[in-house]
Design an enzyme around this catalytic site. Structure first.
Site, PDB file in Angstrom:
ATOM      1  N   SER A  52       0.815  -1.222   0.000  1.00 50.03           N
ATOM      2  CA  SER A  52       0.000   0.000   0.000  1.00 50.03           C
ATOM      3  C   SER A  52       0.846   1.268   0.000  1.00 50.03           C
ATOM      4  CB  SER A  52      -0.922   0.020   1.227  1.00 50.03           C
ATOM      5  OG  SER A  52      -0.161   0.021   2.423  1.00 50.03           O
ATOM      6  N   THR A  90     -39.823  26.704  -9.841  1.00 47.43           N
ATOM      7  CA  THR A  90     -40.144  25.383  -9.314  1.00 47.43           C
ATOM      8  C   THR A  90     -40.430  24.508 -10.529  1.00 47.43           C
ATOM      9  OG1 THR A  90     -42.524  25.822  -9.113  1.00 47.43           O
ATOM     10  CG2 THR A  90     -41.155  26.319  -7.196  1.00 47.43           C
ATOM     11  N   HIS A  91     -40.010  23.258 -10.470  1.00 49.17           N
ATOM     12  CA  HIS A  91     -40.155  22.340 -11.618  1.00 49.17           C
ATOM     13  C   HIS A  91     -39.463  22.890 -12.869  1.00 49.17           C
ATOM     14  CE1 HIS A  91     -43.215  20.179  -9.243  1.00 49.17           C
ATOM     15  NE2 HIS A  91     -43.685  21.389  -8.951  1.00 49.17           N
ATOM     16  N   SER A 101     -14.686  25.228 -28.513  1.00 44.33           N
ATOM     17  CA  SER A 101     -14.937  23.985 -29.242  1.00 44.33           C
ATOM     18  C   SER A 101     -13.853  23.780 -30.286  1.00 44.33           C
ATOM     19  CB  SER A 101     -16.307  24.050 -29.918  1.00 44.33           C
ATOM     20  OG  SER A 101     -16.441  23.045 -30.899  1.00 44.33           O
ATOM     21  N   LYS A 119     -18.549  28.703 -29.882  1.00 48.36           N
ATOM     22  CA  LYS A 119     -18.852  28.097 -28.588  1.00 48.36           C
ATOM     23  C   LYS A 119     -18.012  28.689 -27.455  1.00 48.36           C
ATOM     24  CE  LYS A 119     -21.123  25.087 -27.730  1.00 48.36           C
ATOM     25  NZ  LYS A 119     -20.773  23.678 -27.821  1.00 48.36           N
ATOM     26  N   ASN A 122     -17.812  27.182 -23.654  1.00 49.38           N
ATOM     27  CA  ASN A 122     -18.338  26.074 -22.864  1.00 49.38           C
ATOM     28  C   ASN A 122     -18.038  26.221 -21.369  1.00 49.38           C
ATOM     29  OD1 ASN A 122     -19.201  24.801 -25.245  1.00 49.38           O
ATOM     30  ND2 ASN A 122     -17.199  23.850 -25.531  1.00 49.38           N
ATOM     31  N   GLU A 171     -19.166  21.981 -15.474  1.00 47.36           N
ATOM     32  CA  GLU A 171     -19.506  20.617 -15.888  1.00 47.36           C
ATOM     33  C   GLU A 171     -18.605  19.590 -15.213  1.00 47.36           C
ATOM     34  OE1 GLU A 171     -21.294  21.707 -20.311  1.00 47.36           O
ATOM     35  OE2 GLU A 171     -19.256  20.924 -20.133  1.00 47.36           O
ATOM     36  N   TYR A 217      -9.388  -5.368  13.668  1.00 43.31           N
ATOM     37  CA  TYR A 217      -8.831  -4.957  12.385  1.00 43.31           C
ATOM     38  C   TYR A 217      -8.912  -6.103  11.382  1.00 43.31           C
ATOM     39  CZ  TYR A 217      -5.728  -3.211   8.773  1.00 43.31           C
ATOM     40  OH  TYR A 217      -5.225  -2.799   7.565  1.00 43.31           O
ATOM     41  N   LYS A 243      -8.164   3.982   2.464  1.00 41.64           N
ATOM     42  CA  LYS A 243      -7.347   5.178   2.231  1.00 41.64           C
ATOM     43  C   LYS A 243      -7.490   5.761   0.827  1.00 41.64           C
ATOM     44  CE  LYS A 243      -4.351   3.503   5.761  1.00 41.64           C
ATOM     45  NZ  LYS A 243      -5.264   2.366   5.938  1.00 41.64           N
TER      46      LYS A 243
END
Length: 459
Positions: A22, A154-155, A276, A282, A284, A289, A316, A324
């Site tokens: 590890s 809303t919605h 783009s 574009k 972006n 994102e 353990y 980890k």
């Protein structure tokens, strides 16, 4: 030869060695491992478990190793499995047999537990500081946009008028809760597992209160089995990270929508946007994102550790080595997302005219129109029905409630007078919502003051 090889007659197979190792990821805990070992050595010396001069020699050797690692002069070996055994072998190579005395009254179980807890404990204030930096950006944006009217949804349908400042303070309150969750996690995890041994402490007269204090913990963990098998704090930490990322993801979604041509409520700075490869027009919102996308990665870390722990008997188990990487990855992800998100938000441009234009459509003052009739003495449900008829009338004629002729209002109800237009102005609608927590400038100023006090208290 492995430090634990006395019981074994064969060398570990190379495949098992690689599978078991590890150090490739737990090496990042070298500072915590050295700190834990120094505290343990000092306690051994003070308690007379080893000679004082031996403890001093061990501590000096560990400090020299730390300096060499920081200077980039140390390479860790997979043959020694993990950071803990790497340190012990390195120490023994440097100071001789005295180094072998360090592990007296200690197990790798409590050593791992204290290193990992120290590491997570150290990262929580870093993350809290980054959240507070984002809070400061939200406060600045809110203060500058107390009267920037926009539609609330809303919605994902235009619902009622609000302000950009009110929106910002909604996210500021989410982040406030995130801070308190991390603080709660820090409070609960502020107990030291060192001295628990493999699971049942030791026959040596170790002083767990001394090591706990030396490492900055409030107290030792009360039960030695719990001390080495507990990963609740890591799960709670990942839960707090997941909620934080969920809030950032929701905010990212808003920004992605708002900077589209369909909304154009905000514009991201060129430095926090990309283009783009084929479409020259574009711009972006890649930062937003990516934050939205990386949220799933942090969720995965939480599910990983919950799944690892769900079937483990005390104390353990080697499964817990899997704790980890998921925690480290979540820390790296959160600490990468917060600063760039704050910078993106700080540099974006708000487009008040576009927000006001959107707010003027969609009949978002319909509730205020009903409230106007209620103030004239009409029951709300009757007022609701009347305004619904007015909206239908507007849809057919192409009007809004603001532009509908008074005669049309009065054809539906004689309660309407010329003052209806003042009541339907969006700034009137927003300004009248003085209820605690609402979008009026006075109410939002109070929200800003509350968050500012919260931030200042943690400065």
């Amino acid at each position: 030869m492995k430090l634990w090889a006395g019981r074994f007659q064969k060398e570990t197979d190379s495949l098992v060695n690689d599978f078991n190792s590890s150090v490739s990821f737990d090496a990042r805990m070298y500072r915590e491992d050295i700190a834990g070992s120094i505290a343990h050595a000092a306690m051994l010396g003070k308690q007379g478990i080893i000679e004082e001069h031996e403890a001093e020699k061990i501590i000096d050797g560990l400090k020299a190793i730390l300096a060499d690692i920081d200077a980039g002069g140390v390479e860790f070996s997979d043959d020694n499995e993990d950071i803990h055994m790497n340190m012990e072998v390195m120490l023994t190579n440097r100071i001789g047999d005295t180094g072998k005395r360090l592990h007296t009254a200690r197990s790798r179980n409590d050593q791992v537990a204290v290193d990992f807890r120290l590491y997570v404990k150290k990262q929580i204030p870093v993350i809290i500081g980054m959240i507070l930096d984002l809070e400061k950006v939200l406060l600045k944006k809110a203060e500058a946009n107390l009267e920037t009217v926009m539609p609330g949804y809303t919605h994902l349908q235009r619902a009622q008028p609000t302000t950009f400042a009110h929106y910002m303070m909604a996210y500021a309150n989410m982040l406030k809760r995130d801070v308190t969750r991390f603080e709660d996690c820090l409070e609960r995890m502020d107990e030291c597992p060192l001295g628990a041994g493999a699971l049942a402490t030791s026959t040596y007269p170790v002083d767990r209160f001394q090591t706990a204090g030396a490492l900055g913990f409030r107290k030792p963990v009360d039960n030695s089995m719990d001390a080495v098998s507990d990963r609740d704090y890591a799960i709670e930490f990942l839960s707090a990270c997941s909620l934080l990322m969920m809030h950032l993801s929701r905010f990212s979604e808003e920004l992605i929508l708002w900077c589209s041509w369909e909304f154009k409520f905000v514009e991201l700075d060129d430095a926090y946007s990309t283009g783009s490869s084929i479409m020259p027009q574009k711009k972006n919102p890649d930062v937003a994102e990516l934050v939205r996308g990386k949220t799933g990665r942090v969720y995965g870390s939480l599910i990983t550790l919950l799944t690892v722990m769900k079937g483990l008997p005390l104390a353990y188990n080697k499964d817990m080595q899997e704790d980890k990487e998921c925690v480290f990855d979540a820390i790296d992800t959160v600490e990468m997302c917060l600063p760039v998100f704050a910078a993106m938000l700080d540099t974006l441009t708000v487009r008040p005219k576009n927000m006001a234009r959107a707010a003027s459509g969609g009949f978002i003052n319909a509730t205020d129109c009903a409230d106007y009739l209620v103030r004239k003495g009409m029951p709300f449900r009757d007022a609701y029905m009347i305004v619904g008829r007015l909206v239908n009338m507007c849809i057919k004629s192409g009007d809004t409630l603001d532009t509908l002729p008074l005669k049309d209002f009065q054809s539906v109800s004689g309660a309407f007078g010329p003052d209806v237009y003042q009541a339907l102005e969006l700034k009137t609608c927003v300004g009248g919502r003085k209820v605690y927590g609402g979008p009026s400038p006075e109410s939002v100023k109070m929200q800003i003051e509350n968050i500012q006090k919260f931030v200042d208290a943690r400065a």
